[in-house]
Design a protein around this motif. Sequence first.
Motif, PDB file in Angstrom:
ATOM      1  N   GLY A   1       1.201  -1.467   0.534  1.00 43.81           N
ATOM      2  CA  GLY A   1      -0.181  -0.189  -0.285  1.00 43.81           C
ATOM      3  C   GLY A   1       0.756   1.375   0.143  1.00 43.81           C
ATOM      4  N   PRO A   2       0.406   2.419   0.441  1.00 44.83           N
ATOM      5  CA  PRO A   2       1.249   3.711  -0.183  1.00 44.83           C
ATOM      6  C   PRO A   2       2.258   3.569   1.474  1.00 44.83           C
TER       7      PRO A   2
ATOM      8  N   GLY B   1       4.472   0.406  -3.262  1.00 48.22           N
ATOM      9  CA  GLY B   1       3.457   0.864  -2.794  1.00 48.22           C
ATOM     10  C   GLY B   1       3.854   2.407  -3.202  1.00 48.22           C
ATOM     11  N   ASP B   2       2.722   3.298  -3.294  1.00 41.92           N
ATOM     12  CA  ASP B   2       2.772   4.812  -4.150  1.00 41.92           C
ATOM     13  C   ASP B   2       2.943   5.545  -2.930  1.00 41.92           C
ATOM     14  N   GLY B   3       3.987   6.502  -3.548  1.00 44.23           N
ATOM     15  CA  GLY B   3       5.234   6.909  -2.070  1.00 44.23           C
ATOM     16  C   GLY B   3       6.565   7.022  -2.667  1.00 44.23           C
TER      17      GLY B   3
ATOM     18  N   GLU C   1      10.256   3.872  -7.634  1.00 46.43           N
ATOM     19  CA  GLU C   1      10.911   2.618  -8.005  1.00 46.43           C
ATOM     20  C   GLU C   1      11.981   2.201  -7.656  1.00 46.43           C
TER      21      GLU C   1
ATOM     22  N   GLU D   1       4.683   1.678   1.189  1.00 47.04           N
ATOM     23  CA  GLU D   1       4.458   0.042   1.706  1.00 47.04           C
ATOM     24  C   GLU D   1       5.644  -0.282   0.804  1.00 47.04           C
TER      25      GLU D   1
END
Length: 328
Positions: A31-32, A78-80, A83, A34
């Motif tokens: 998730g965000p 996750g988001d935030g 990469e 994570e």
Amino acid sequence: MTTTNMRALLQSNLDGPEGLALVDVPVPAPGPGEVLIKVSAAGVNFADVSQTHGIYEGGPRPPYLAGFEAAGEIVAVGDGVPEAEIGRHVIGTGYGAFAQYMVMPIAGAATVPTGWRDEQALGLVLNWATALAALRPLGRLQAGETVLVQAAAGGVGQAAVKLAKHYGATVIATASASKHDVVRALGADHVLDYATADVAAEAARLTGGTGVDLVLESVGGESFATSLAATKRVTGRVVVLGLAGGPASVSNSDLVFKHQIHVIGLHIALFGRWAPDLFAELMTELDALREVGVFAPGEPTVFDLAEGPKVLAMLENRATVGKLALRP
């Protein structure tokens, strides 16, 4: 990443380690904030045993994927989360560590030191950071003081003995008789058998009647009262960091009339949550200690994931020494 399913250990009831079973489940998604790691090795801790009985406060309720400490390679974010984190090998905590893949917060993920295998980093955030926090920012250890380390043959206990000696303390350690040689080899000055010795009386004798300056209390139960009794009046500190032996209590009356000491609670995850700046300083100090050779890469005893129920039962029966790990 194309894998959709993974094997994991599921706790289906509150019957203890025998309630663990190997299952096939979907790979979780981060998730965000994570990351998803491919688990190389998962640490086995007494908190895992407590969770199987449903007595670990704030822990998951069955059915749940067991384990909360793991090391491995980041394979998705996750988001935030940049990469660029993909490919980094980290050690951290979350839920569902006894599995081939696990999600954890990026904020609490530490990089596996260069030259270390992933499994050698197990305990870096939990055991070593807990021991250092108990001794330094919370325990306020000074050179020349005496420290009592309860359950010194365990992961946190072994780290505490080595760190306390590095900082100039005299160390009194407790362990079962079969583990005394292990604890002495870490540098403990005195090793007591908690099953047969009057630990509080021995602590008084070894300190000329004053009691110890600092106690690291990770056992609970009857050991908690022993730790309080062994502590120097007025200036002595007891850092409570575990309850492997069950709950214990101290009343306000005890603290006023019987134990004029400092009683301090420690849970390393909550420490990091409520005092993030202090936690960052702690990890910087830990890195410096590692770089100068105060502690070397860990060498946990590693078992296959399917052996998880047996390993947790061994830990519950105190039939183990040092760090334990499961390899999925």
